[in-house]
Design an enzyme around this catalytic site. Structure first.
Site, PDB file in Angstrom:
ATOM      1  N   LYS A  83       0.859  -1.186   0.000  1.00 20.88           N
ATOM      2  CA  LYS A  83       0.000   0.000   0.000  1.00 20.88           C
ATOM      3  C   LYS A  83       0.894   1.235   0.000  1.00 20.88           C
ATOM      4  O   LYS A  83       1.802   1.351   0.835  1.00 20.88           O
ATOM      5  CB  LYS A  83      -0.856  -0.032   1.254  1.00 20.88           C
ATOM      6  CG  LYS A  83      -2.240   0.551   1.102  1.00 20.88           C
ATOM      7  CD  LYS A  83      -3.021   0.213   2.371  1.00 20.88           C
ATOM      8  CE  LYS A  83      -4.338   0.902   2.423  1.00 20.88           C
ATOM      9  NZ  LYS A  83      -4.972   0.735   3.736  1.00 20.88           N
TER      10      LYS A  83
HETATM   11  C1  E4P Z   1      -8.331   1.693   3.885  1.00 24.91           C
HETATM   12  O1  E4P Z   1      -7.558   0.946   3.389  1.00 24.91           O
HETATM   13  C2  E4P Z   1      -8.158   2.361   5.188  1.00 24.91           C
HETATM   14  O2  E4P Z   1      -7.449   1.484   6.019  1.00 24.91           O
HETATM   15  C3  E4P Z   1      -9.459   2.638   5.894  1.00 24.91           C
HETATM   16  O3  E4P Z   1     -10.576   2.247   5.141  1.00 24.91           O
HETATM   17  C4  E4P Z   1      -9.552   3.994   6.475  1.00 24.91           C
HETATM   18  O4  E4P Z   1     -10.778   4.125   7.153  1.00 24.91           O
HETATM   19  P1  E4P Z   1     -11.068   5.263   8.250  1.00 24.91           P
HETATM   20  O5  E4P Z   1     -11.334   6.534   7.526  1.00 24.91           O
HETATM   21  O6  E4P Z   1     -12.287   4.777   8.969  1.00 24.91           O
HETATM   22  O7  E4P Z   1      -9.847   5.335   9.122  1.00 24.91           O
END
Ligand code: E4P
Length: 220
Positions: A83
């Site tokens: 990522k």
């Molecule tokens: C995606 O890969 C992120 O880890 C996640 O969906 C972020 O979500 P949040 O805005 O609830 O922290």
């Protein structure tokens, strides 16, 4: 539509994997911090439980270090998706890693133009964050509609739209109606998907009537 779970909590992942409905996992530095474990160990354990893509995020912000970190993470298991954030260096890293055959999830996407760049950089997944846009009184779901529409115009784009920052079941249902490829859901939202008060009420009534018959299916 594929379901990923957005957590680094192994107990939750094991539990949800048993449903047979889990297609992958996403983590981020905040979720790894919350797990209390070391990133390489946590990701290796998750990969031993789930066959599908497991996103593990780099922590550096410069291209050279991101690339080294990405290669290190990719070595953990063949199903690791590295990522990277949607920055200039992040997309350079995406291009390099995807050229080496590594899956890449480009994260922190908040605009259609960013999603176009990620596709051009060869991302396996683009992660638009709907909940965080909603938090600012912007329309997170219209971003998903835009990206799905744009990607559909080009057969050459293989990048999958991975809806992230999902806060409730409506986000998931709207994403499915739009044709998004993947949704990454917090464990509590996955559990909410099963629930309907009429299901509970109907089942109670059926069980009550059935008990009145005195029958047993296995006893006949
Ligand atoms: C995606 O890969 C992120 O880890 C996640 O969906 C972020 O979500 P949040 O805005 O609830 O922290």
């Amino acid at each position: 539509m594929k379901f990923f779970v957005d957590t680094a909590d192994l107990k939750e992942i094991r539990d949800l994997a048993q449903t047979g409905l889990l297609d992958g996992v996403t983590t981020n530095p905040s979720l790894i911090a919350k797990s209390g474990g070391k990133i390489l160990d946590v990701i290796a354990e998750i990969c031993s439980v789930v066959d599908g893509p497991v996103s593990a995020e780099v922590a550096a912000t410069d291209f050279e270090t991101m690339l080294k970190e990405g290669r290190r993470l990719a070595k953990i298991a063949p199903n690791v998706a590295v990522k990277v954030p949607l920055t200039v260096d992040g997309l350079k890293t995406c291009k390099a890693l995807s050229g080496e055959g590594t899956m890449v999830n480009v994260t922190l996407c908040f605009s259609p133009s960013q999603a176009i760049l990620a596709a051009k950089a060869g991302a396996t997944f683009i992660s638009p964050f709907v909940g965080r846009l909603d938090d600012l009184s912007q329309n997170g779901m219209s971003l998903i509609a835009d990206i799905v529409q744009i990607y559909r115009q080009y057969d050459s784009i293989k990048t999958e739209v991975l809806v992230a920052s999902i806060r409730h079941p409506i986000h998931l249902v709207e994403s499915a109606k739009m044709g998004a490829h993947v949704a990454t859901l917090p464990p509590n939202v996955i559990r909410q998907l099963y629930n309907h008060p009429l299901t509970d009420k109907g089942l109670d009534a059926f069980l009550k009537d059935w008990a009145g018959t005195g029958q047993s299916i296995l006893g006949q």
